[in-house]
Design a protein around this motif. Structure first.
Motif, PDB file in Angstrom:
ATOM      1  N   SER A 107     -42.291  10.823 -10.080  1.00  7.89           N
ATOM      2  CA  SER A 107     -43.188   9.702 -10.357  1.00  7.89           C
ATOM      3  C   SER A 107     -42.491   8.532 -11.037  1.00  7.89           C
ATOM      4  O   SER A 107     -43.091   7.464 -11.194  1.00  7.89           O
ATOM      5  N   SER A 108     -41.222   8.709 -11.418  1.00  8.24           N
ATOM      6  CA  SER A 108     -40.523   7.618 -12.104  1.00  8.24           C
ATOM      7  C   SER A 108     -40.371   6.390 -11.212  1.00  8.24           C
ATOM      8  O   SER A 108     -40.248   5.266 -11.716  1.00  8.24           O
ATOM      9  N   TRP A 109     -40.385   6.584  -9.881  1.00 10.79           N
ATOM     10  CA  TRP A 109     -40.267   5.463  -8.956  1.00 10.79           C
ATOM     11  C   TRP A 109     -41.621   4.827  -8.623  1.00 10.79           C
ATOM     12  O   TRP A 109     -41.687   3.866  -7.862  1.00 10.79           O
ATOM     13  N   ASP A 110     -42.703   5.369  -9.205  1.00 16.58           N
ATOM     14  CA  ASP A 110     -44.051   4.872  -8.877  1.00 16.58           C
ATOM     15  C   ASP A 110     -44.497   3.710  -9.744  1.00 16.58           C
ATOM     16  O   ASP A 110     -45.411   2.968  -9.375  1.00 16.58           O
TER      17      ASP A 110
ATOM     18  N   LEU B 106     -42.690   0.306  -3.119  1.00  9.71           N
ATOM     19  CA  LEU B 106     -42.156  -0.469  -4.228  1.00  9.71           C
ATOM     20  C   LEU B 106     -43.090  -0.430  -5.435  1.00  9.71           C
ATOM     21  O   LEU B 106     -43.349  -1.445  -6.086  1.00  9.71           O
ATOM     22  N   GLY B 107     -43.565   0.771  -5.755  1.00 13.64           N
ATOM     23  CA  GLY B 107     -44.458   0.907  -6.899  1.00 13.64           C
ATOM     24  C   GLY B 107     -43.824   0.419  -8.192  1.00 13.64           C
ATOM     25  O   GLY B 107     -44.521  -0.092  -9.089  1.00 13.64           O
ATOM     26  N   TYR B 108     -42.522   0.531  -8.311  1.00 13.77           N
ATOM     27  CA  TYR B 108     -41.828   0.119  -9.539  1.00 13.77           C
ATOM     28  C   TYR B 108     -41.711  -1.397  -9.657  1.00 13.77           C
ATOM     29  O   TYR B 108     -41.238  -1.903 -10.679  1.00 13.77           O
ATOM     30  N   LEU B 109     -42.161  -2.134  -8.610  1.00 11.21           N
ATOM     31  CA  LEU B 109     -42.140  -3.598  -8.666  1.00 11.21           C
ATOM     32  C   LEU B 109     -43.502  -4.231  -8.420  1.00 11.21           C
ATOM     33  O   LEU B 109     -43.643  -5.453  -8.547  1.00 11.21           O
ATOM     34  N   LEU B 110     -44.507  -3.430  -8.042  1.00 10.90           N
ATOM     35  CA  LEU B 110     -45.811  -3.991  -7.685  1.00 10.90           C
ATOM     36  C   LEU B 110     -46.395  -4.825  -8.825  1.00 10.90           C
ATOM     37  O   LEU B 110     -46.100  -4.610 -10.003  1.00 10.90           O
ATOM     38  N   GLU B 111     -47.250  -5.772  -8.431  1.00 11.05           N
ATOM     39  CA  GLU B 111     -47.846  -6.740  -9.350  1.00 11.05           C
ATOM     40  C   GLU B 111     -48.449  -6.070 -10.593  1.00 11.05           C
ATOM     41  O   GLU B 111     -48.722  -4.871 -10.610  1.00 11.05           O
ATOM     42  N   GLN B 112     -48.675  -6.881 -11.646  1.00 12.69           N
ATOM     43  CA  GLN B 112     -49.062  -6.357 -12.946  1.00 12.69           C
ATOM     44  C   GLN B 112     -50.387  -5.609 -12.912  1.00 12.69           C
ATOM     45  O   GLN B 112     -50.570  -4.619 -13.634  1.00 12.69           O
ATOM     46  N   SER B 113     -51.323  -6.040 -12.059  1.00 14.04           N
ATOM     47  CA  SER B 113     -52.614  -5.359 -12.003  1.00 14.04           C
ATOM     48  C   SER B 113     -52.456  -3.906 -11.571  1.00 14.04           C
ATOM     49  O   SER B 113     -53.203  -3.020 -12.026  1.00 14.04           O
ATOM     50  N   TYR B 114     -51.497  -3.628 -10.708  1.00 14.62           N
ATOM     51  CA  TYR B 114     -51.214  -2.250 -10.324  1.00 14.62           C
ATOM     52  C   TYR B 114     -50.605  -1.487 -11.504  1.00 14.62           C
ATOM     53  O   TYR B 114     -50.964  -0.329 -11.764  1.00 14.62           O
ATOM     54  N   GLN B 115     -49.697  -2.130 -12.226  1.00 12.21           N
ATOM     55  CA  GLN B 115     -49.055  -1.465 -13.355  1.00 12.21           C
ATOM     56  C   GLN B 115     -50.060  -1.142 -14.451  1.00 12.21           C
ATOM     57  O   GLN B 115     -49.973  -0.097 -15.106  1.00 12.21           O
ATOM     58  N   ASP B 116     -51.058  -2.021 -14.648  1.00  8.85           N
ATOM     59  CA  ASP B 116     -52.058  -1.801 -15.709  1.00  8.85           C
ATOM     60  C   ASP B 116     -52.962  -0.630 -15.384  1.00  8.85           C
ATOM     61  O   ASP B 116     -53.299   0.167 -16.271  1.00  8.85           O
ATOM     62  N   ASP B 117     -53.401  -0.521 -14.135  1.00 11.02           N
ATOM     63  CA  ASP B 117     -54.323   0.553 -13.743  1.00 11.02           C
ATOM     64  C   ASP B 117     -54.159   0.784 -12.246  1.00 11.02           C
ATOM     65  O   ASP B 117     -54.829   0.154 -11.426  1.00 11.02           O
TER      66      ASP B 117
END
Length: 593
Positions: free
Chosen positions: A392-395, A490-501
């Motif tokens: 999951s580290s690449w997600d 590219l989960g490790y680069l996706l926009e901030q809204s993805y990173q937040d939730d």
């Protein structure tokens, strides 16, 4: 008969590979041979061919061969022996070709002619030794030789080597005090896919036997050339060719000349449908040969160009075409007159493309070309490895990630800032399929085989370009190879809204998709009425179009993508709109029942 061979319905190709272009500077020793080195000695009979079954097939002439025949007369043939016209169990002693049964076909098999002449090893006439080996010592020697003679195959590693040595062999019916002897060797090297042949000549003192009017004392001619020894390769690829006869002085100088700058050594790459000679051909009609002959869709690997002599002072361009249309052009790097390479950009198709090398000032139609195969990227091993890619580290962004690759300072150099590492995302919207640079991992690092980075969210990476690759390129101005990772999310680069939730982000995207799909209307209600019979579908050309990939004449095997079907039809009219707003036609398939 020596001379022109007229056109046949099934011709064979004799590739004459004696490019004596320079006086060699060093002298090679033949590979160790003899029973003391694990060899088997050929039975001391005249005109025989020893059958050898291979555990690992040898690639030659675009085919794989599991059987070879070693002839006392200086030949190695594949699948069948070069035989007598009157007795197929005997090896033909005279170096010429003929149509055995008069049917217009040349029956000689694919063959390596190390020195095809009327050898006689009976009595004290010398010996023929052979071995098929995977010994570490021989594999290391063969691998080093390939690396030396073929720069393009720097990563080749020999798996099997076949050494055949004709040691101090005489000719048939030799009489007199001269007693000339020939010593020569063929070394067949392969890794299961790529193969090479080294022809090594220790000494050549005679060129013809008495049965072809040679001098019985010296094995030489005074005037005629009939039956003189042949050196080269025969490939059954349907090309119209000549038979080749040589001046005896040329043959006698084999041990002093070379095509790889080592006295007595001639090296060739033979796995493809043509033989690659590392020395160029200055003739205007010189054929283009390339290695490797295929790559993945991502491109990036050097394609080495052989055959024509390259003008170092002129720009050479590799032009890639598909279906008659140019799909990309890249400048070639000319190493010397014998060798050049080009590095293609990514391809957005699979299949056979034509690569043409265009010299500045020439016309494309008159330039040398050959076929290059582009295969799906999933079938090619990535040259960049994402460590722990299944975790999951690449997600998500913010994790420490590591990539590794094989060091290649020959291509990239030893500088501490030799490489640039970026992430490219794939897009299909206007202006068409392309890779877009979305993240710079580093713009300067050494080619030391690994790099660790901690990515952050990128505003430009959204659901529209959520898949991509990691690319490594060189920093100098030359066109070098490009290293690629696998295609991955590219989960490790996706926009901030993805990173937040990430769960909320995914839910919103799914709801957007469902809303858009519902807006297209009811798909089933828009379909035309299905035909009741196959005849109706075939006759109603106003409403139905036959699918060329699945039709009755082809049988069930033709409809591989539609199991059980014998015929498929498209609606003649578009009846619904897809998610990407393209108009599609439904497909109807009928089974035999």
């Amino acid at each position: 008969m020596i001379g022109e061979r007229k056109k046949n319905s099934f011709c064979t190709r004799l590739v004459l590979m004696l490019c004596l272009t320079w006086a060699a500077e060093s002298q090679a020793e033949l590979y160790p041979s003899g029973t003391g080195n694990g060899d088997t000695a050929l039975s001391k009979q005249n005109n025989i061919a020893q059958r050898v079954a291979l555990d690992k097939a040898f690639p030659f002439g675009g085919k794989y061969h599991s059987t070879l025949y070693i002839g006392d007369n200086g030949v190695i043939s594949f699948d069948e022996e070069v035989s007598e016209e009157s007795d197929l169990a005997r090896n033909r002693h005279l170096p010429y070709y003929y149509d055995v049964d008069g049917d217009g076909r040349i029956e000689d098999p694919d063959t390596i002619f190390a020195f095809w002449a009327d050898v006689d090893i009976t009595g004290d006439g010398g010996n023929v030794y052979y071995r098929v080996t995977s010994s570490t010592t021989t594999l290391d020697q063969a691998t080093a030789d390939v690396h030396t003679y073929f720069r393009s195959n720097f990563d080749f590693r020999a798996q099997v080597v076949i050494v055949v040595t004709w040691d101090q062999v005489s000719f048939f019916d030799q009489t007199g005090a001269s007693d000339p002897r020939n010593t020569f060797q063929a070394v067949l090297i392969h890794d299961g896919q790529e193969s090479f042949v080294l022809l090594n000549y220790g000494s050549i003192t005679w060129v013809v036997g008495t049965r072809m009017d040679g001098d019985p004392n010296t094995g030489l001619y005074t005037d005629t050339q009939l039956g003189i020894a042949i050196v080269g390769f025969l490939m059954g690829d349907g090309t119209i060719v000549k038979n080749f006869a040589y001046e005896q002085d040329t043959l006698r100088s084999l041990s002093a000349d070379s095509n790889v700058d080592v006295e007595g050594v001639y090296a060739y790459k033979v796995d493809g449908s043509s033989v690659i000679d590392p020395v160029c051909n200055a003739a205007p009609e010189a054929e283009l040969s390339i290695t490797p002959a295929r790559c993945g869709m991502m491109g990036g690997e050097k394609i080495y160009l052989y055959g024509p002599c390259w003008a170092v002072e002129k720009v050479q361009t590799c032009v890639f075409s598909y279906g008659g249309e140019i799909i990309q052009q890249v400048n070639a790097t000319v190493i010397n007159t014998n060798e050049a390479y080009c590095v293609p950009e990514p391809f957005f198709l699979v299949g056979e493309v034509t690569v043409t090398v265009l010299e500045a000032g020439d016309e494309l139609a008159n330039s040398p070309s050959t076929i290059y195969s582009v295969i799906e990227s999933g079938t090619v091993t990535p040259t960049v490895t994402r460590q722990n890619s299944g975790t999951s580290s690449w997600d998500k962004a913010g994790n420490s990630l590591q990539i590794t690759w094989d060091v290649d300072q020959e291509s990239f150099g030893p500088s501490d800032s030799a490489l640039s590492i970026t992430v490219l995302a794939y897009r299909e919207d206007n202006p068409g399929p392309r890779w877009v640079n979305v993240y710079m991992i580093t713009n300067a690092t050494a080619d030391d085989g690994s790099f660790t980075f901690t990515p952050t969210a990128q505003v430009d990476v959204t659901e529209a370009n959520a898949f991509g690759v990691i690319r490594i390129t060189g920093m100098d101005n030359g066109r070098q190879r490009v290293l690629w990772s696998d295609i991955h999310p590219l989960g490790y680069l996706l926009e901030q809204s993805y990173q937040d939730d990430s769960v909320m982000w995914a839910t919103e995207k799914c709801n957007e998709w469902i809303t858009a799909d519902n807006a297209k209307g009811a798909f089933l209600s828009n379909l035309p009425a299905c035909p009741c019979t196959l005849d109706q579908a075939e006759q109603d050309v106003g409403n139905f179009i036959t699918d060329p990939s699945c039709y009755p004449e082809g049988g069930e095997d033709t409809c591989a993508e539609h199991e059980g079907a014998i015929s498929c039809f498209f609606s003649a009219y578009a009846t619904f709109i897809s998610l990407d707003d393209s108009i599609l036609s439904p497909l109807l398939c009928l089974s035999s029942t």
